[in-house]
Design a protein around this motif. Sequence first.
Motif, PDB file in Angstrom:
ATOM      1  N   GLY A  58       0.857  -1.141   0.181  1.00  8.49           N
ATOM      2  CA  GLY A  58      -0.425   0.077  -0.155  1.00  8.49           C
ATOM      3  C   GLY A  58       0.933   1.257  -0.029  1.00  8.49           C
ATOM      4  N   SER A  59       2.071   1.193   0.255  1.00  6.35           N
ATOM      5  CA  SER A  59       3.101   2.415  -0.436  1.00  6.35           C
ATOM      6  C   SER A  59       3.642   2.882  -1.673  1.00  6.35           C
ATOM      7  CB  SER A  59       4.290   1.840   0.639  1.00  6.35           C
ATOM      8  OG  SER A  59       4.082   2.244   1.957  1.00  6.35           O
ATOM      9  N   ALA A  60       3.606   4.413  -1.458  1.00  6.97           N
ATOM     10  CA  ALA A  60       4.420   4.418  -2.956  1.00  6.97           C
ATOM     11  C   ALA A  60       5.235   3.880  -4.164  1.00  6.97           C
ATOM     12  CB  ALA A  60       4.478   6.134  -3.251  1.00  6.97           C
ATOM     13  N   ARG A  61       6.091   3.256  -2.626  1.00  9.94           N
ATOM     14  CA  ARG A  61       7.634   2.628  -3.308  1.00  9.94           C
ATOM     15  C   ARG A  61       7.296   1.973  -2.453  1.00  9.94           C
ATOM     16  NH1 ARG A  61      11.308   6.682  -5.447  1.00  9.94           N
ATOM     17  NH2 ARG A  61      10.401   8.785  -4.441  1.00  9.94           N
ATOM     18  N   ASP A  62       8.249   0.521  -2.684  1.00  9.03           N
ATOM     19  CA  ASP A  62       7.881  -1.188  -1.745  1.00  9.03           C
ATOM     20  C   ASP A  62      10.007  -0.855  -1.457  1.00  9.03           C
ATOM     21  OD1 ASP A  62      10.371  -1.781  -3.689  1.00  9.03           O
ATOM     22  OD2 ASP A  62       9.275  -2.832  -5.078  1.00  9.03           O
ATOM     23  N   GLY A  63      10.002  -1.814  -0.458  1.00  7.91           N
ATOM     24  CA  GLY A  63      11.747  -1.422   0.665  1.00  7.91           C
ATOM     25  C   GLY A  63      12.244  -1.503  -0.407  1.00  7.91           C
ATOM     26  N   LEU A  64      12.384  -2.417  -1.547  1.00 11.61           N
ATOM     27  CA  LEU A  64      13.710  -2.278  -2.533  1.00 11.61           C
ATOM     28  C   LEU A  64      13.738  -1.121  -2.888  1.00 11.61           C
ATOM     29  CD1 LEU A  64      13.274  -5.849  -4.189  1.00 11.61           C
ATOM     30  CD2 LEU A  64      15.364  -5.384  -2.533  1.00 11.61           C
TER      31      LEU A  64
END
Length: 457
Positions: A58-64
């Motif tokens: 649900g975020s604009a960027r993922d962790g990577l």
Amino acid sequence: MTKDILVIDDEADIGDQLRAILEDEGYTVRVARSSEEAEQQMSQRLPHLILLDIWLQGSARDGLELLVLFKSNHPALPIVMMSGHATIEIAVQAMQKGAEDVIEKPFKTEKLFHILERVFQMQFLLQENATLRKQSFAQDAFVGHSPFIQQLQATVTKVGTLNARVFISGPSGTGKTLLARQIHRTSRRKESPFVMAHCTLFQDNLHADHCFMGTETDDQRHVGFFEQAHGGTLFLDEVCHLPPVFQAKLVRFLQEGKFTRVGGQNPVQVDVRIMASTSRDPKEALADGSLREDLYHRLNVVCIPMLPLAHHREDVIPLANHFMQMCASVLGVPERPFSQDAMAALQAYSWPGNVSQLKHTIEWLLIMGTGGARDPITVDVLPKDIYETAPMILKSERKKDLMALTLRDARAVFEREYLQAQLLRHNGNISRVATNIRMERSALHRKMKSLGLDHCE
């Protein structure tokens, strides 16, 4: 100082659990549940470490993507990735993008603490190494303004750009190792190792073979100096002490650029620049067989002699001030200024131990010298050997003797001893003495003649 950790995870229970666990261990913890919140937290204060979920639903960027962003802006910031269902390929990808480690969820507390301890320890070592490198660069610099130092600095610049072998001679304590390091640091090999071999330690040929060439068995290999210095510089300190048999092997290595490990079968090719030093007179070492002539000629492509400190006394005060600043910083004590009489005594001293002795003297003054921590260092505070050889005019007991003389005789004694001290301080250079005492050179000559002083330029 308490370590600040930023936890970035979209699962509220994971963030709360990590906050509780880590705060119990004394860490300061902040939690972000989205990439947007994480970027906001980063803009407010940079953490010491990030625990970052790989997926961040649900975020604009993922962790990577956050990993790449944060590492591009803060390369030294350690980031540990977290995931409950990451594949090996994803974990490898995270490590390739700069993650320090990847931990699986649900994770064991002991494993988490082990990773944190290892990462923080690595960060400490990297910071300590960077600090030591900065200190080393600051210390490993030739200080002074004499023609000798100026010529030495020019030589370092010129020789550093070459790949030629260098042979450095001069008394102990004159800075031969410092010179070798400076040449290495100005060369194209500066990013590769600088390996120093203390040749006085090798009592026999077998010991030298093992240390320089390394050893090899069916299941084990020990790398020697030649391989350790591959791509860089190997400095042979006090090369005349190498066993004669090994000196012959060294000649062969210099010819071929390859060797065979002790116990090995296959030759090893390396690219190494060789520099060597000796505190002996090379001619004497050649005459008594301590140094093979063929080895000397192969090493002596560029010959650099180092002068005793007594031959460039004008550098004593800049060096003393440099060591005062450096040693005070290392010892954690205030710097102490030098009085004029102390500076004159330091310049008049012969310094048999050369620059090394001067550095040790400054350390002694900071640790053992009498007076307050910030009081000026006067001549009577100096070590006994320096004080006893100082010109009499600088010592307080001589001032008492003057009181028994007439004004005319006292003035003549004073002028004579004063000029003797100045001549000694400046190696008999009349021009420098005249400049220092603010007197015309011709007038100084007349004064010295009237006092019966001999002089030399």
